[in-house]
Design a protein around this motif. Structure first.
Motif, PDB file in Angstrom:
ATOM      1  N   ARG A 153     -18.217   8.172  -7.424  1.00  0.00           N
ATOM      2  CA  ARG A 153     -17.933   6.944  -7.798  1.00  0.00           C
ATOM      3  C   ARG A 153     -19.105   5.606  -7.100  1.00  0.00           C
ATOM      4  O   ARG A 153     -19.328   4.478  -8.127  1.00  0.00           O
ATOM      5  CB  ARG A 153     -17.125   6.454  -7.476  1.00  0.00           C
ATOM      6  N   GLN A 183     -15.670   2.348   5.680  1.00  0.00           N
ATOM      7  CA  GLN A 183     -14.760   2.721   4.753  1.00  0.00           C
ATOM      8  C   GLN A 183     -14.598   4.223   5.197  1.00  0.00           C
ATOM      9  O   GLN A 183     -15.273   4.931   4.749  1.00  0.00           O
ATOM     10  CB  GLN A 183     -13.649   1.815   4.235  1.00  0.00           C
ATOM     11  N   PRO A 193     -14.496   7.559   3.238  1.00  0.00           N
ATOM     12  CA  PRO A 193     -14.393   7.886   2.006  1.00  0.00           C
ATOM     13  C   PRO A 193     -13.518   7.974   0.898  1.00  0.00           C
ATOM     14  O   PRO A 193     -12.441   8.214   0.658  1.00  0.00           O
ATOM     15  CB  PRO A 193     -15.294   9.183   2.206  1.00  0.00           C
ATOM     16  N   ALA A 194     -14.144   6.884  -0.828  1.00  0.00           N
ATOM     17  CA  ALA A 194     -13.083   7.129  -1.442  1.00  0.00           C
ATOM     18  C   ALA A 194     -13.709   7.689  -2.566  1.00  0.00           C
ATOM     19  O   ALA A 194     -14.491   6.810  -3.113  1.00  0.00           O
ATOM     20  CB  ALA A 194     -12.237   5.084  -1.703  1.00  0.00           C
ATOM     21  N   GLY A 195     -13.869   8.461  -3.272  1.00  0.00           N
ATOM     22  CA  GLY A 195     -14.172   9.463  -4.436  1.00  0.00           C
ATOM     23  C   GLY A 195     -15.697  10.029  -3.866  1.00  0.00           C
ATOM     24  O   GLY A 195     -15.759  10.701  -2.556  1.00  0.00           O
ATOM     25  N   LYS A 196     -16.064  10.247  -4.474  1.00  0.00           N
ATOM     26  CA  LYS A 196     -17.583  11.090  -4.545  1.00  0.00           C
ATOM     27  C   LYS A 196     -19.107  10.252  -4.328  1.00  0.00           C
ATOM     28  O   LYS A 196     -18.495   9.025  -5.271  1.00  0.00           O
ATOM     29  CB  LYS A 196     -17.812  12.626  -5.969  1.00  0.00           C
ATOM     30  N   HIS A 256     -17.424  14.589   0.926  1.00  0.00           N
ATOM     31  CA  HIS A 256     -17.683  14.333  -0.813  1.00  0.00           C
ATOM     32  C   HIS A 256     -19.144  13.807  -0.937  1.00  0.00           C
ATOM     33  O   HIS A 256     -19.159  13.040  -2.583  1.00  0.00           O
ATOM     34  CB  HIS A 256     -17.440  12.949   0.146  1.00  0.00           C
ATOM     35  N   TRP A 301     -18.481  11.571   4.710  1.00  0.00           N
ATOM     36  CA  TRP A 301     -19.476  11.548   3.830  1.00  0.00           C
ATOM     37  C   TRP A 301     -19.476  12.943   3.328  1.00  0.00           C
ATOM     38  O   TRP A 301     -19.455  13.312   1.962  1.00  0.00           O
ATOM     39  CB  TRP A 301     -20.386  10.686   3.484  1.00  0.00           C
ATOM     40  N   VAL A 305     -18.051  -0.750   1.806  1.00  0.00           N
ATOM     41  CA  VAL A 305     -17.694   1.454   0.920  1.00  0.00           C
ATOM     42  C   VAL A 305     -18.107   2.159   1.693  1.00  0.00           C
ATOM     43  O   VAL A 305     -17.861   3.405   1.443  1.00  0.00           O
ATOM     44  CB  VAL A 305     -18.254   0.951  -0.823  1.00  0.00           C
TER      45      VAL A 305
END
Length: 250
Positions: free
Chosen positions: A180, A124, A126-129, A160, A157, A121
């Motif tokens: 997240r 990779q 960033p997906a989401g906060k 984010h 990051w 996580v």
């Protein structure tokens, strides 16, 4: 003498001196102590008769409040630098400072399987906060940035990140789903030695500066027996057992 009256007198004789000497101590405690302080305050009162009135917040804000005359009597900080500074500035009782615990940092998500042992996580895109405590005033937030930098992903990051005023607010961002995942205090997600909810990675201590947490008897508490008693209680096996169950080390 009637039996009921005699029993009442015995109770009064047994508890009277303790009640007469009981006092209250005003405590400024770092937000990462929210859960363990409930048990510690209850144990402290049962053992001594004294009561701890606890305010939770960021160590940096407490520093400013103490300097501005806030009537706190004991500081339980999230670092060792702030109590040392207050002691040096004459706002704490010299020689009263000690490390009551060392905190641990965790990367946590309220969702299962988001955080794995390989830390995909983080590696990779960033997906989401991601929530962290404000690194300017919260030691756990500064530690979080150190971890991201050590892993080489801080720049990825940075856009984010959402910052909580303290580690308690950072935890709420994640717990509520507004972020997240986030770097939180292990004590916020661990209970009885386990993490019952979501997914987490307990950060190895060598990835950030040690989170040594110091206590200090502040000047307003110099003559309060409850303040000194609380500092003694924090060194007890009972208090350390509670802290250990929330992931703290010594």
């Amino acid at each position: 003498m009637p039996r009921i009256l005699a029993a009442t007198l015995l109770v009064l004789l047994a508890t009277g001196p303790l009640a007469a000497l009981a006092a209250t101590v005003q405590v400024a405690a770092a937000a990462n102590l929210a859960a363990p302080m409930k048990a510690i305050a209850a144990g402290f009162q049962a053992a001594t008769g004294h009561r701890a009135s606890v305010a939770l917040g960021s160590t940096g804000k407490f520093y400013a409040q103490v300097r501005n005359g806030a009537p706190f009597e004991v500081l339980l900080a999230a670092d060792d630098e702030t109590p040392a500074r207050l002691e040096q500035e004459g706002l704490g009782v010299r020689g009263s400072r000690f490390t009551y615990a060392t905190g641990r940092l965790a990367l946590w998500s309220a969702e299962a399987d988001v955080v794995d042992a390989q830390l995909a996580v983080l590696r990779q895109p960033p997906a989401g906060k991601m929530a962290i405590a404000d690194p300017r005033i919260a030691p756990y937030g500064a530690a979080a940035l150190q971890v991201l930098a050590k892993m080489g992903v801080r720049d990825d990051w940075q856009p984010h990140l959402v910052q909580g005023e303290n580690i308690g607010q950072a935890f709420q961002f994640v717990a509520s789903g507004n972020a997240r995942l986030g770097f939180v205090a292990l004590s916020q997600v661990m209970s009885d030695g386990r993490i019952p909810r979501g997914s987490a990675w307990i950060v190895p201590p060598g990835m950030h500066a040690p989170l040594k947490q110091d206590a200090l008897l502040l000047s307003p508490g110099a003559n309060n027996p409850a303040a000194r008693a609380l500092l003694d209680y924090l060194r007890s096996d009972a208090a350390r057992t509670v802290l250990r169950s929330y992931g703290y080390t010594f």
